[in-house]
Design an enzyme around this catalytic site. Structure first.
Site, PDB file in Angstrom:
ATOM      1  CD1 TRP A 183      -2.726   1.681   0.381  1.00 11.51           C
ATOM      2  CD2 TRP A 183      -1.382   2.555   1.931  1.00 11.51           C
ATOM      3  NE1 TRP A 183      -3.104   2.995   0.580  1.00 11.51           N
ATOM      4  CE2 TRP A 183      -2.296   3.550   1.532  1.00 11.51           C
ATOM      5  CE3 TRP A 183      -0.422   2.876   2.901  1.00 11.51           C
ATOM      6  CZ2 TRP A 183      -2.288   4.840   2.056  1.00 11.51           C
ATOM      7  CZ3 TRP A 183      -0.405   4.161   3.430  1.00 11.51           C
ATOM      8  CH2 TRP A 183      -1.344   5.130   3.005  1.00 11.51           C
ATOM      9  CD  GLU A 224      -4.590  -1.658   1.883  1.00 12.41           C
ATOM     10  OE1 GLU A 224      -3.422  -1.875   2.262  1.00 12.41           O
ATOM     11  OE2 GLU A 224      -5.508  -1.312   2.649  1.00 12.41           O
ATOM     12  CE  LYS A 226      -6.846   5.678   2.357  1.00 10.63           C
ATOM     13  NZ  LYS A 226      -5.935   5.766   3.495  1.00 10.63           N
ATOM     14  CG  ASP A 257      -8.695  -1.097   4.231  1.00  6.22           C
ATOM     15  OD1 ASP A 257      -9.776  -0.688   4.697  1.00  6.22           O
ATOM     16  OD2 ASP A 257      -7.622  -0.996   4.846  1.00  6.22           O
ATOM     17  CG  HIS A 260      -8.873   1.576   1.565  1.00  7.76           C
ATOM     18  ND1 HIS A 260      -7.587   1.220   1.224  1.00  7.76           N
ATOM     19  CD2 HIS A 260      -8.799   2.087   2.814  1.00  7.76           C
ATOM     20  CE1 HIS A 260      -6.782   1.474   2.231  1.00  7.76           C
ATOM     21  NE2 HIS A 260      -7.497   2.003   3.214  1.00  7.76           N
ATOM     22  CG  HIS A 284      -5.968  -4.527   4.975  1.00  8.45           C
ATOM     23  ND1 HIS A 284      -5.126  -3.461   4.807  1.00  8.45           N
ATOM     24  CD2 HIS A 284      -5.169  -5.606   5.168  1.00  8.45           C
ATOM     25  CE1 HIS A 284      -3.875  -3.874   4.881  1.00  8.45           C
ATOM     26  NE2 HIS A 284      -3.870  -5.171   5.083  1.00  8.45           N
ATOM     27  CG  ASP A 292      -9.060   4.533   5.432  1.00  7.41           C
ATOM     28  OD1 ASP A 292      -9.478   3.556   6.052  1.00  7.41           O
ATOM     29  OD2 ASP A 292      -7.880   4.670   5.097  1.00  7.41           O
ATOM     30  CG  ASP A 294      -7.897   2.800   9.283  1.00  3.51           C
ATOM     31  OD1 ASP A 294      -7.780   1.681   8.784  1.00  3.51           O
ATOM     32  OD2 ASP A 294      -7.627   3.849   8.678  1.00  3.51           O
ATOM     33  CG  ASP A 324      -5.469  -1.452   7.950  1.00  7.06           C
ATOM     34  OD1 ASP A 324      -4.884  -0.958   8.939  1.00  7.06           O
ATOM     35  OD2 ASP A 324      -5.386  -0.961   6.798  1.00  7.06           O
TER      36      ASP A 324
HETATM   37  C1  RNT Z   1      -3.911   2.688   4.431  1.00  2.40           C
HETATM   38  C2  RNT Z   1      -4.016   1.236   4.220  1.00  2.40           C
HETATM   39  C3  RNT Z   1      -2.902   0.425   4.803  1.00  2.40           C
HETATM   40  C4  RNT Z   1      -2.478   0.881   6.171  1.00  2.40           C
HETATM   41  C5  RNT Z   1      -1.466  -0.036   6.846  1.00  2.40           C
HETATM   42  C6  RNT Z   1      -0.828   0.629   8.026  1.00  2.40           C
HETATM   43  O1  RNT Z   1      -5.013   3.372   4.007  1.00  2.40           O
HETATM   44  O2  RNT Z   1      -5.245   0.778   4.699  1.00  2.40           O
HETATM   45  O3  RNT Z   1      -3.245  -0.911   4.787  1.00  2.40           O
HETATM   46  O4  RNT Z   1      -3.574   1.058   7.015  1.00  2.40           O
HETATM   47  O5  RNT Z   1      -0.569  -0.480   5.940  1.00  2.40           O
HETATM   48 ZN    ZN Z   2      -5.512  -1.367   4.727  1.00  8.10          ZN
END
Ligand code: RNT
Ligand code: ZN
Length: 416
Positions: A183, A224, A226, A257, A260, A284, A292, A294, A324
């Site tokens: 990523w 990955e 986004k 993810d 994302h 993720h 995003d 998290d 994640d």
């Molecule tokens: C970032 C991605 C990635 C990170 C990690 C820390 O938007 O989701 O996966 O969160 O690599």
């Molecule tokens: Zn991620």
């Protein structure tokens, strides 16, 4: 077997569901626990290292975050003791054990990760890996593998190759293939004029990274995507279309993810599409809230839909499940425990679906029965089966695990 479980077993059996088979299946599914929840994605390359740049942000300042590798490992052990099952460690390169030496990321080898590999080995855990394309002077302008400066790109290409080799060595020692997930933060806050050139450069950089020979039986590369990030609101080089096409063309893993995509878009429906054309998937598991952000994963509809798709499609063998999220506003160990237990609960719920009845109803065109079954399944005694899983794995079943976290907070975290 508790009376609760025996009763649940019978209720599920009446719907044609074998709870013992579900428990046995759940026992074989590892969740890759992300090291970065423990210290807000700081890493330990230098004292006081903190997340910077990179389109991601941890918010909150709950006391007690891990300040050293030793503290992070102790915290992980505490979290793992409250999570049923056998899991994996997902490590970012910025958690290198440099032992005071000055080594830059493009020169990392397995030596800087040997203490982590051994840590995993002692716990009989597999390891997954991630190059770190943030919190570094050469990522300060938010560009890495797509950077217009060839020297900057070279540095990050070398880092990517190094990480694949480190992952393969960890996999060799631990006897379990490692996923290396790419990523990068590259993008721009405001409207770019040229969207094409950075993508051409990213494709070329990835080609170079993946051209380095690394045993595919040991290392699995994932990419990955986004939609947007903090500071990359208007343009992300590694978009969904970019990486999906790249993964299909080069037969790499695609990493989905949950935070994302557009806020109304969920991962569930993407899985059976993508797995038509890529060999394997990396998840993720996360919870995006508006952006995003998290947030800690919950046993919620989007997470359940992900696991239902993985189970219904027979995709467990081709899906790597990683977490994640990085919430710095609550107890970080509790965050790991809540998120991982919720992920496992979602998997268990998927494994306990009345699959045969649902399939029959659908195949015979009885959509009324299908809808009724979906609704009835929701109030089946999942909790009793989950409790049984925890008991068999010697992990507190109900909210008792929170007492352990509180005790650790008083005895250990409060003193940091
Ligand atoms: C970032 C991605 C990635 C990170 C990690 C820390 O938007 O989701 O996966 O969160 O690599
Ligand atoms: Zn991620």
């Amino acid at each position: 077997m508790s009376a609760n479980y025996t009763s649940a077993l019978e209720q599920y059996a009446a719907l044609g569901v074998d709870t013992e088979a579900a428990l046995a299946a759940l026992d074989t599914i590892p969740i890759s626990l992300h090291c970065w929840q423990g210290d807000d994605v700081g890493g330990f390359e230098k004292p006081g290292a903190a997340l910077s740049g990179g389109g991601i942000q941890a918010t909150g300042n709950y006391p007690g975050k891990a300040r050293t590798l030793a503290e992070l490992r102790a915290d992980l052990d505490r979290a793992l003791s409250l999570i049923p099952g056998k899991h994996r460690l997902n490590l970012h390169a910025c958690y290198a054990d440099l032992a005071g030496k000055k080594i830059d990321r493009n020169e990392y080898t397995a030596d800087q990760f040997q203490s982590w590999i051994s840590w995993c080995g002692e716990r009989n855990m597999g390891m997954d890996f991630n190059p770190s394309y943030f919190s570094h002077p050469l990522a300060d302008d938010g560009l890495t593998l797509s950077h217009p400066d060839a020297a900057v790109r070279r540095f990050w290409i070398e880092h990517g190759i190094a990480c694949r080799q480190i992952a393969a060595e960890a996999a060799r020692q631990l006897g379990s293939p490692a996923v290396t997930n790419f990523w990068i933060p590259d993008g721009s806050k405001d409207l770019p004029y040229d969207r094409k050139s950075p993508r051409e450069r990213l494709a070329a950089s990835l080609d170079e990274i993946f051209a380095a020979p690394v045993d595919r039986a040991l290392n699995l590369d994932a990419v990955e995507s986004k939609l947007f990030g903090i500071g990359s609101e208007s343009y992300v080089v590694g978009s969904h279309e970019f990486y999906l096409a790249y993964a299909v063309k080069h037969q790499r893993l695609y990493c989905l993810d949950a935070g994302h995509f557009h806020p109304t878009e969920h991962l569930g429906d993407k899985i059976s599409s993508i797995l038509q054309f890529v060999p394997e998937l990396l998840l993720h598991v996360s919870r995006g809230v508006r952006w995003d952000s998290d947030h800690v994963v919950l046993f919620d509809d989007p997470t359940r839909a992900i696991m239902e798709e993985v189970v219904r499609g027979g995709f467990l063998g081709r899906t790597h499940i990683g977490l994640d999220f990085f919430d710095a506003s609550i107890n970080r160990i509790a965050a790991w425990v809540i998120g991982t237990r919720s992920t496992l609960k979602s998997l268990l719920s998927a494994l306990l679906e009345p699959a045969a009845l649902l399939r029959d109803a659908e195949q015979s065109g009885d959509n009324t029965l299908r809808l009724a079954l979906f609704e009835e399944a929701k109030t089946m005694p999942l909790g009793a089966v989950w409790e049984e899983f925890c008991n068999r794995r010697n992990v507190p079943a109900g909210p008792a695990w929170m007492k352990e976290v509180k005790r650790y907070e008083t005895d250990v975290l409060a003193k940091r």
